[in-house]
Write a protein that holds these residues in place. Sequence first.
Motif, PDB file in Angstrom:
ATOM      1  N   ASP A 119      45.924  71.926  15.786  1.00 40.84           N
ATOM      2  CA  ASP A 119      45.550  71.369  17.090  1.00 40.84           C
ATOM      3  C   ASP A 119      44.861  72.376  18.005  1.00 40.84           C
ATOM      4  O   ASP A 119      44.688  72.115  19.200  1.00 40.84           O
ATOM      5  CB  ASP A 119      46.779  70.792  17.794  1.00 40.84           C
ATOM      6  CG  ASP A 119      47.759  71.859  18.277  1.00 40.84           C
ATOM      7  OD1 ASP A 119      47.580  73.058  17.912  1.00 40.84           O
ATOM      8  OD2 ASP A 119      48.697  71.507  19.016  1.00 40.84           O
ATOM      9  N   GLY A 120      44.442  73.508  17.447  1.00 43.71           N
ATOM     10  CA  GLY A 120      43.799  74.536  18.245  1.00 43.71           C
ATOM     11  C   GLY A 120      44.722  75.686  18.584  1.00 43.71           C
ATOM     12  O   GLY A 120      44.267  76.772  18.966  1.00 43.71           O
ATOM     13  N   GLU A 121      46.041  75.456  18.459  1.00 46.75           N
ATOM     14  CA  GLU A 121      47.022  76.499  18.741  1.00 46.75           C
ATOM     15  C   GLU A 121      47.959  76.742  17.566  1.00 46.75           C
ATOM     16  O   GLU A 121      48.366  77.868  17.310  1.00 46.75           O
ATOM     17  CB  GLU A 121      47.843  76.130  19.984  1.00 46.75           C
ATOM     18  CG  GLU A 121      47.013  76.050  21.262  1.00 46.75           C
ATOM     19  CD  GLU A 121      47.865  75.711  22.468  1.00 46.75           C
ATOM     20  OE1 GLU A 121      49.102  75.486  22.281  1.00 46.75           O
ATOM     21  OE2 GLU A 121      47.328  75.675  23.590  1.00 46.75           O
ATOM     22  N   GLN A 122      48.279  75.676  16.846  1.00 44.64           N
ATOM     23  CA  GLN A 122      49.234  75.807  15.752  1.00 44.64           C
ATOM     24  C   GLN A 122      49.077  74.627  14.798  1.00 44.64           C
ATOM     25  O   GLN A 122      48.382  73.650  15.091  1.00 44.64           O
ATOM     26  CB  GLN A 122      50.661  75.819  16.299  1.00 44.64           C
ATOM     27  CG  GLN A 122      51.003  74.544  17.037  1.00 44.64           C
ATOM     28  CD  GLN A 122      52.390  74.547  17.619  1.00 44.64           C
ATOM     29  OE1 GLN A 122      53.257  75.287  17.185  1.00 44.64           O
ATOM     30  NE2 GLN A 122      52.640  73.681  18.601  1.00 44.64           N
ATOM     31  N   PHE A 123      49.747  74.713  13.647  1.00 46.87           N
ATOM     32  CA  PHE A 123      49.843  73.570  12.747  1.00 46.87           C
ATOM     33  C   PHE A 123      50.938  72.649  13.272  1.00 46.87           C
ATOM     34  O   PHE A 123      52.115  73.030  13.302  1.00 46.87           O
ATOM     35  CB  PHE A 123      50.179  74.024  11.328  1.00 46.87           C
ATOM     36  CG  PHE A 123      49.019  74.620  10.585  1.00 46.87           C
ATOM     37  CD1 PHE A 123      47.799  73.974  10.530  1.00 46.87           C
ATOM     38  CD2 PHE A 123      49.145  75.838   9.934  1.00 46.87           C
ATOM     39  CE1 PHE A 123      46.727  74.514   9.846  1.00 46.87           C
ATOM     40  CE2 PHE A 123      48.084  76.390   9.241  1.00 46.87           C
ATOM     41  CZ  PHE A 123      46.875  75.723   9.206  1.00 46.87           C
ATOM     42  N   VAL A 124      50.561  71.434  13.665  1.00 49.10           N
ATOM     43  CA  VAL A 124      51.551  70.488  14.184  1.00 49.10           C
ATOM     44  C   VAL A 124      52.215  69.725  13.049  1.00 49.10           C
ATOM     45  O   VAL A 124      53.259  69.103  13.239  1.00 49.10           O
ATOM     46  CB  VAL A 124      50.909  69.503  15.185  1.00 49.10           C
ATOM     47  CG1 VAL A 124      50.438  70.241  16.422  1.00 49.10           C
ATOM     48  CG2 VAL A 124      49.754  68.737  14.540  1.00 49.10           C
ATOM     49  N   PHE A 125      51.594  69.741  11.883  1.00 49.20           N
ATOM     50  CA  PHE A 125      52.197  69.122  10.707  1.00 49.20           C
ATOM     51  C   PHE A 125      51.715  69.885   9.482  1.00 49.20           C
ATOM     52  O   PHE A 125      50.546  70.220   9.366  1.00 49.20           O
ATOM     53  CB  PHE A 125      51.812  67.651  10.567  1.00 49.20           C
ATOM     54  CG  PHE A 125      52.393  66.993   9.345  1.00 49.20           C
ATOM     55  CD1 PHE A 125      53.699  66.544   9.344  1.00 49.20           C
ATOM     56  CD2 PHE A 125      51.638  66.848   8.189  1.00 49.20           C
ATOM     57  CE1 PHE A 125      54.241  65.955   8.205  1.00 49.20           C
ATOM     58  CE2 PHE A 125      52.169  66.264   7.058  1.00 49.20           C
ATOM     59  CZ  PHE A 125      53.474  65.814   7.066  1.00 49.20           C
ATOM     60  N   GLU A 126      52.650  70.173   8.570  1.00 49.70           N
ATOM     61  CA  GLU A 126      52.299  70.859   7.326  1.00 49.70           C
ATOM     62  C   GLU A 126      52.998  70.159   6.166  1.00 49.70           C
ATOM     63  O   GLU A 126      54.225  70.045   6.139  1.00 49.70           O
ATOM     64  CB  GLU A 126      52.715  72.327   7.389  1.00 49.70           C
ATOM     65  CG  GLU A 126      52.266  73.126   6.184  1.00 49.70           C
ATOM     66  CD  GLU A 126      52.652  74.594   6.285  1.00 49.70           C
ATOM     67  OE1 GLU A 126      52.634  75.283   5.243  1.00 49.70           O
ATOM     68  OE2 GLU A 126      52.993  75.039   7.392  1.00 49.70           O
ATOM     69  N   PHE A 353      44.001  82.981  11.639  1.00 44.53           N
ATOM     70  CA  PHE A 353      43.094  82.260  12.527  1.00 44.53           C
ATOM     71  C   PHE A 353      43.735  80.960  12.993  1.00 44.53           C
ATOM     72  O   PHE A 353      43.494  80.496  14.115  1.00 44.53           O
ATOM     73  CB  PHE A 353      41.776  81.962  11.801  1.00 44.53           C
ATOM     74  CG  PHE A 353      40.824  81.112  12.597  1.00 44.53           C
ATOM     75  CD1 PHE A 353      39.998  81.673  13.554  1.00 44.53           C
ATOM     76  CD2 PHE A 353      40.768  79.741  12.385  1.00 44.53           C
ATOM     77  CE1 PHE A 353      39.137  80.883  14.306  1.00 44.53           C
ATOM     78  CE2 PHE A 353      39.895  78.937  13.129  1.00 44.53           C
ATOM     79  CZ  PHE A 353      39.080  79.521  14.087  1.00 44.53           C
ATOM     80  N   PHE A 354      44.555  80.353  12.141  1.00 41.92           N
ATOM     81  CA  PHE A 354      45.243  79.115  12.464  1.00 41.92           C
ATOM     82  C   PHE A 354      46.654  79.371  13.001  1.00 41.92           C
ATOM     83  O   PHE A 354      47.496  78.465  12.990  1.00 41.92           O
ATOM     84  CB  PHE A 354      45.305  78.220  11.230  1.00 41.92           C
ATOM     85  CG  PHE A 354      43.957  77.842  10.675  1.00 41.92           C
ATOM     86  CD1 PHE A 354      43.222  76.823  11.249  1.00 41.92           C
ATOM     87  CD2 PHE A 354      43.417  78.534   9.598  1.00 41.92           C
ATOM     88  CE1 PHE A 354      41.975  76.475  10.753  1.00 41.92           C
ATOM     89  CE2 PHE A 354      42.176  78.195   9.092  1.00 41.92           C
ATOM     90  CZ  PHE A 354      41.446  77.163   9.677  1.00 41.92           C
ATOM     91  N   SER A 355      46.903  80.609  13.419  1.00 41.49           N
ATOM     92  CA  SER A 355      48.211  81.010  13.954  1.00 41.49           C
ATOM     93  C   SER A 355      49.318  80.785  12.939  1.00 41.49           C
ATOM     94  O   SER A 355      50.459  80.455  13.290  1.00 41.49           O
ATOM     95  CB  SER A 355      48.523  80.231  15.251  1.00 41.49           C
ATOM     96  OG  SER A 355      47.516  80.437  16.207  1.00 41.49           O
ATOM     97  N   HIS A 411      35.442  85.001  11.213  1.00 43.47           N
ATOM     98  CA  HIS A 411      36.678  84.454  11.778  1.00 43.47           C
ATOM     99  C   HIS A 411      37.539  83.803  10.710  1.00 43.47           C
ATOM    100  O   HIS A 411      38.767  83.943  10.711  1.00 43.47           O
ATOM    101  CB  HIS A 411      36.346  83.418  12.857  1.00 43.47           C
ATOM    102  CG  HIS A 411      35.987  83.998  14.180  1.00 43.47           C
ATOM    103  ND1 HIS A 411      36.771  84.918  14.835  1.00 43.47           N
ATOM    104  CD2 HIS A 411      34.906  83.783  14.979  1.00 43.47           C
ATOM    105  CE1 HIS A 411      36.207  85.244  15.976  1.00 43.47           C
ATOM    106  NE2 HIS A 411      35.057  84.581  16.089  1.00 43.47           N
ATOM    107  N   LEU A 412      36.911  83.073   9.800  1.00 45.84           N
ATOM    108  CA  LEU A 412      37.651  82.278   8.830  1.00 45.84           C
ATOM    109  C   LEU A 412      38.023  83.030   7.564  1.00 45.84           C
ATOM    110  O   LEU A 412      39.032  82.725   6.924  1.00 45.84           O
ATOM    111  CB  LEU A 412      36.838  81.037   8.451  1.00 45.84           C
ATOM    112  CG  LEU A 412      36.680  79.968   9.517  1.00 45.84           C
ATOM    113  CD1 LEU A 412      35.687  78.911   9.073  1.00 45.84           C
ATOM    114  CD2 LEU A 412      38.023  79.328   9.833  1.00 45.84           C
ATOM    115  N   PHE A 413      37.200  84.025   7.195  1.00 47.33           N
ATOM    116  CA  PHE A 413      37.418  84.720   5.924  1.00 47.33           C
ATOM    117  C   PHE A 413      37.300  86.229   6.136  1.00 47.33           C
ATOM    118  O   PHE A 413      36.209  86.741   6.385  1.00 47.33           O
ATOM    119  CB  PHE A 413      36.392  84.265   4.880  1.00 47.33           C
ATOM    120  CG  PHE A 413      36.455  82.797   4.561  1.00 47.33           C
ATOM    121  CD1 PHE A 413      37.326  82.324   3.585  1.00 47.33           C
ATOM    122  CD2 PHE A 413      35.667  81.878   5.247  1.00 47.33           C
ATOM    123  CE1 PHE A 413      37.403  80.968   3.305  1.00 47.33           C
ATOM    124  CE2 PHE A 413      35.730  80.529   4.972  1.00 47.33           C
ATOM    125  CZ  PHE A 413      36.607  80.067   3.998  1.00 47.33           C
TER     126      PHE A 413
END
Length: 495
Positions: A119-126, A353-355, A411-413
Amino acid sequence: MVKFRELNLFFLVVWLGRAVTETPNAEIPPPERIAVIGAGIGGAAAAHFLRQYFGRDVQIDVYESGTVGGRLAKATISGQDHEIGAATIHPLSLHIKEFVQLLGLKERKHPNNLLAVYDGEQFVFEESEWFIINFFKLIWRYGFDFLRVKMWLENYQHKFMRIYQYQAQGYSFTTMEKLLQVLGGDNFVQMTKHSIDEALQEVGISQRFIDEMVGSIIRLTYGEGVNVNAFVGMTSLSETESDLWTVEEGNQLICSGLLYSAKVNLIKGKVTSVDAKERPRRNGEVVTVYEVNYLVGPHTDYGAYDIVIVAAPIQSSDPEIHFRAFSQPIDVPRGRYQQKFVTLVEGRLNASFFSYHGAGPFRPTTIGTTVHSGNFILGASVSAPVTRGTPPARVWKVLSPEPLGEEGLRHLFPSYAAVRQAQWLAHPRYSPDDRVPPFVLHDQLYHLNAIEWAASTLEMMAIAAKNGALLAHHRWFRQLDKIDQDTLQEVKVEL
């Protein structure tokens, strides 16, 4: 039950698909030349069905300025090929299944993915590898919304699957609205006029589930948010089902195989216009002949045809094909196509990058993003090569609205060995305010890509191709009882 229904419908399509048209009117001479503009899945499937319905004597010319396959394409990275266009095929795509069997191609099961929503800050579902864990995770965050959405989706899928019965009996439709009306009534028609957000709220789905799960899936498949029409949302959610597959060696083999089997004349030229010309027959009747003008390098040429099927986008905001000398303006869609960049990267994804700071290895293989995460990327997934053999180092497929560039890649890799990028005008930019244009542009001029303004998938284009070929046949031989009808004949098929 779904697989049993699929089996019954598949045999029905194959069994009746070669004898759906009535005996042509002997008083009407058959067409001599038919043009198909575009050699993607729509054009290739149209050529296949036209040959099937009009017979071996008609000349079929297919025009293509680029590569056969259109938006079906693959790219090589680290010595192996990966899909960069339409990558997966739904298990209920019965026309595509029939093509694959006809051409002797092989299905390759698409690997199951582990989804994570950012969601831009964290994974809200994994997602977990264990079904029971996922079940409780979904209930904890969304209640029973995921089950309600599944039932809603299956209800509309069941209605839409009736199109195969209608087409197997030779019925065709002049507009997408009439097709949907026959399949599911006013509620089905309204799916192209309401957003997926509104449609799911009406059946009690929470805004959290719509924004996080539905929205991230639509961004992965269509690059847009939950403001797309509900029919697009339905097709997008269908891509989350299991048993998705692809064609071994590449989906574009369907297009080249269909063109070869239909014995078409492939013209490598860029069509610039279609002109209406009136010409007299020996009996004094005046008929319309369509002049297709095209470029081959700097040179111009043309061909004259009885029937023309356009299997390419003709949006009016930036037209590449002009329609001239028609008594009435040609009705084309007004809108733009969605730009999408596909970047293949062989490298290690930067989980931070995805916290993500988990103690173990980074397990997600598909990352969806919500509309609140920003527009840097639409999503990413691990890409499986289309050829069998020793798997290479992990290759990620990143979807973005703009080129990633060096900064985005960094940023991603944190490190990567190879990069390949492709740009697509993948499908229309969807809005519930869009008007879905008709399939019939003129007496014997048809537009398959009109169906894309309802939703765009491989199977939707195959359905449009069969519908267009049936329309051309019935309108040419004046079999009007097979057009825009809503009553199926009783057909018994013993399996």
